[in-house]
Design an enzyme around this catalytic site. Structure first.
Site, PDB file in Angstrom:
ATOM      1  N   MET A  62      -4.451  -6.795  -6.966  1.00 55.17           N
ATOM      2  CA  MET A  62      -4.091  -7.637  -7.863  1.00 55.17           C
ATOM      3  C   MET A  62      -5.206  -8.505  -8.398  1.00 55.17           C
ATOM      4  SD  MET A  62      -1.254  -6.069  -8.357  1.00 55.17           S
ATOM      5  CE  MET A  62       0.143  -7.287  -9.009  1.00 55.17           C
ATOM      6  N   ARG A  63      -6.367  -8.089  -8.489  1.00 56.70           N
ATOM      7  CA  ARG A  63      -7.254  -8.899  -8.817  1.00 56.70           C
ATOM      8  C   ARG A  63      -7.841  -8.558 -10.315  1.00 56.70           C
ATOM      9  NH1 ARG A  63      -9.244 -13.847  -6.917  1.00 56.70           N
ATOM     10  NH2 ARG A  63     -11.184 -13.421  -7.685  1.00 56.70           N
ATOM     11  N   ASN A  76      -6.977   3.362 -11.762  1.00 60.14           N
ATOM     12  CA  ASN A  76      -5.994   2.168 -11.674  1.00 60.14           C
ATOM     13  C   ASN A  76      -4.536   2.850 -11.860  1.00 60.14           C
ATOM     14  OD1 ASN A  76      -4.950  -0.404 -11.144  1.00 60.14           O
ATOM     15  ND2 ASN A  76      -4.658  -0.453 -13.237  1.00 60.14           N
ATOM     16  N   LEU A  78     -10.900  -7.672 -12.736  1.00 63.66           N
ATOM     17  CA  LEU A  78     -12.453  -7.246 -12.322  1.00 63.66           C
ATOM     18  C   LEU A  78     -13.402  -7.815 -13.589  1.00 63.66           C
ATOM     19  CD1 LEU A  78     -11.737  -3.912 -10.619  1.00 63.66           C
ATOM     20  CD2 LEU A  78     -12.391  -5.712  -9.548  1.00 63.66           C
ATOM     21  N   HIS A  94      -0.640   1.810 -13.120  1.00 65.75           N
ATOM     22  CA  HIS A  94      -0.087   0.468 -13.526  1.00 65.75           C
ATOM     23  C   HIS A  94       1.551   1.054 -13.799  1.00 65.75           C
ATOM     24  CE1 HIS A  94       0.694  -3.202 -15.754  1.00 65.75           C
ATOM     25  NE2 HIS A  94       1.364  -2.444 -16.816  1.00 65.75           N
ATOM     26  N   GLY A 137       0.902  -1.247  -0.086  1.00 66.40           N
ATOM     27  CA  GLY A 137      -0.013   0.011   0.045  1.00 66.40           C
ATOM     28  C   GLY A 137       0.919   1.300  -0.079  1.00 66.40           C
ATOM     29  N   SER A 138       1.901   1.195  -0.765  1.00 72.89           N
ATOM     30  CA  SER A 138       2.805   2.449  -0.744  1.00 72.89           C
ATOM     31  C   SER A 138       1.796   3.832  -1.579  1.00 72.89           C
ATOM     32  CB  SER A 138       4.120   2.378  -1.155  1.00 72.89           C
ATOM     33  OG  SER A 138       4.075   1.888  -2.469  1.00 72.89           O
ATOM     34  N   ASN A 139       1.330   3.174  -2.638  1.00 74.50           N
ATOM     35  CA  ASN A 139       0.588   4.032  -3.370  1.00 74.50           C
ATOM     36  C   ASN A 139      -0.615   4.675  -2.368  1.00 74.50           C
ATOM     37  OD1 ASN A 139       1.335   4.764  -6.274  1.00 74.50           O
ATOM     38  ND2 ASN A 139       1.502   2.710  -6.275  1.00 74.50           N
TER      39      ASN A 139
HETATM   40  C1  GAR Z   1       2.729  -0.708  -7.689  1.00 73.91           C
HETATM   41  O1  GAR Z   1       3.896  -0.551  -8.371  1.00 73.91           O
HETATM   42  C2  GAR Z   1       1.576  -0.652  -8.622  1.00 73.91           C
HETATM   43  O2  GAR Z   1       1.789   0.048  -9.737  1.00 73.91           O
HETATM   44  C3  GAR Z   1       1.557  -2.081  -9.146  1.00 73.91           C
HETATM   45  O3  GAR Z   1       1.982  -2.706  -7.926  1.00 73.91           O
HETATM   46  C4  GAR Z   1       2.481  -1.780  -7.100  1.00 73.91           C
HETATM   47  C5  GAR Z   1       1.789  -1.706  -5.694  1.00 73.91           C
HETATM   48  O4  GAR Z   1       2.578  -1.293  -4.689  1.00 73.91           O
HETATM   49  N1  GAR Z   1       0.158  -2.505  -9.790  1.00 73.91           N
HETATM   50  C6  GAR Z   1       0.166  -3.486 -10.669  1.00 73.91           C
HETATM   51  O5  GAR Z   1       0.853  -4.214 -10.958  1.00 73.91           O
HETATM   52  C7  GAR Z   1      -1.444  -3.514 -11.249  1.00 73.91           C
HETATM   53  N2  GAR Z   1      -1.232  -4.575 -12.083  1.00 73.91           N
HETATM   54  P1  GAR Z   1       1.936  -0.621  -3.512  1.00 73.91           P
HETATM   55  O6  GAR Z   1       1.038  -1.637  -3.037  1.00 73.91           O
HETATM   56  O7  GAR Z   1       3.176  -0.168  -2.749  1.00 73.91           O
HETATM   57  O8  GAR Z   1       1.185   0.672  -4.006  1.00 73.91           O
END
Ligand code: GAR
Length: 210
Positions: A91-92, A108, A94, A110, A12-14
Site C-alpha cells: 500500500m505505497r 500489481n 511508487l 488491484h 499477504g493472502s495473494n
Molecule cells: C488485495 O485485495 C489486493 O488486491 C489489494 O489489497 C488486498 C491485499 O490482500 N490491493 C490494493 O488495494 C492495492 N492498491 P492480501 O494482503 O491478503 O493479498
C-alpha cells in the site's frame, strides 16, 4: 526459473497464493524473497513458515522522502538478484524513479476491473454505482497509480444483497486464481508488451477468468 520478490504491507493472502503456485515443478518462477514496508505485517510470518526469506524495509521512518525509502528497497532487491517484483497488497505509491528501475518487470494486483475503480474502497464504490460485474486485475506497474498494461482479469457477478465485505471475499478468490496465472505468463515470457498492451498470442491461455 525467474527469481521473484513479493512486496506486501499486510496479511499477504495473494502472497500465499503465489508461494503455493510456485511449488509446482513446472512453474517458471521461484519466490525467493518477501519484503514488507510495515514491521510485523501478518504476511511475514506466513512467508517464514513457508521457508521463504523475509525482510522489512520500513517506509515510515522516511516520511515524505519516498525515493530514499525506495533506494533502500531497490538495494535489497538487487542484492538478492531479483528479476521480477510482485506487489501484493503493497500500500505505497511508487515514484517514477523506482518504477523505471523495474519497468516491464513489476506486476500489481488491484481489486477491481481496471480502468474502473482505481484507488481505494473499490468494493464500496462498485456497489454504490450498482454495477453488475466486478473483479480483479493484474497489470504491469507504470508511474500512474493502478494503470499500466493489463495482463489478466477475473470477474464476479455482483449480487443484489451484496455488502462490501461479501463482495471482497469473492473478488479475493478471483485474485488468488489470476495472480499465479499472470505471473506464470509473464515469467515464462508467454506475454509480451506491444505498443503498451499485453499480447498473449493465440496459443496462450485465456487471460480472462469469467
Ligand atoms: C488485495 O485485495 C489486493 O488486491 C489489494 O489489497 C488486498 C491485499 O490482500 N490491493 C490494493 O488495494 C492495492 N492498491 P492480501 O494482503 O491478503 O493479498
Amino acid at each position: 526459473r525467474r527469481r521473484v520478490a513479493i512486496l506486501i504491507s499486510g496479511r499477504g493472502s495473494n502472497m500465499t497464493a503465489l508461494i503455493e503456485a510456485a511449488k509446482a515443478k513446472d512453474y517458471p518462477a521461484e519466490i525467493v524473497l518477501v519484503i514488507s514496508n510495515i514491521a510485523g505485517a501478518g504476511g511475514l510470518a506466513k512467508a517464514s513458515d513457508a521457508g521463504i526469506e523475509t525482510a522489512t524495509v520500513e517506509s515510515k521512518p522516511f516520511g515524505k522522502d519516498r525515493e530514499a525509502f525506495e533506494r533502500k528497497l531497490h538495494d535489497v532487491l538487487v542484492a538478492h538478484n531479483i528479476e521480477l517484483v510482485c506487489l501484493a497488497g503493497f500500500m505505497r505509491l511508487l515514484t517514477p524513479w523506482f518504477v523505471k528501475q523495474w519497468e516491464g518487470r513489476m506486476l500489481n494486483i488491484h481489486p477491481a476491473l481496471l480502468p474502473s475503480y482505481r484507488g481505494l474502497h473499490t468494493h464500496e464504490r462498485a456497489l454504490a454505482d450498482g454495477v453488475k460485474i466486478h473483479g480483479a486485475t493484474v497489470h504491469f506497474v507504470v508511474p500512474e497509480m493502478d494503470s499500466g498494461p493489463i495482463v489478466m482479469q477475473g470477474a464476479v457477478a455482483v449480487h443484489d444483497d451484496d455488502t462490501p465485505d461479501a463482495l471482497a471475499v469473492r473478488v479475493l478468490g478471483v485474485e488468488h486464481r489470476i495472480y499465479p496465472d499472470a505471473l506464470r505468463l509473464v515469467a515464462s515470457g508467454g506475454t509480451r508488451l506491444e505498443n503498451g498492451f499485453c499480447k498473449t498470442g493465440n496459443a496462450g491461455p485465456d487471460t480472462a477468468l469469467i
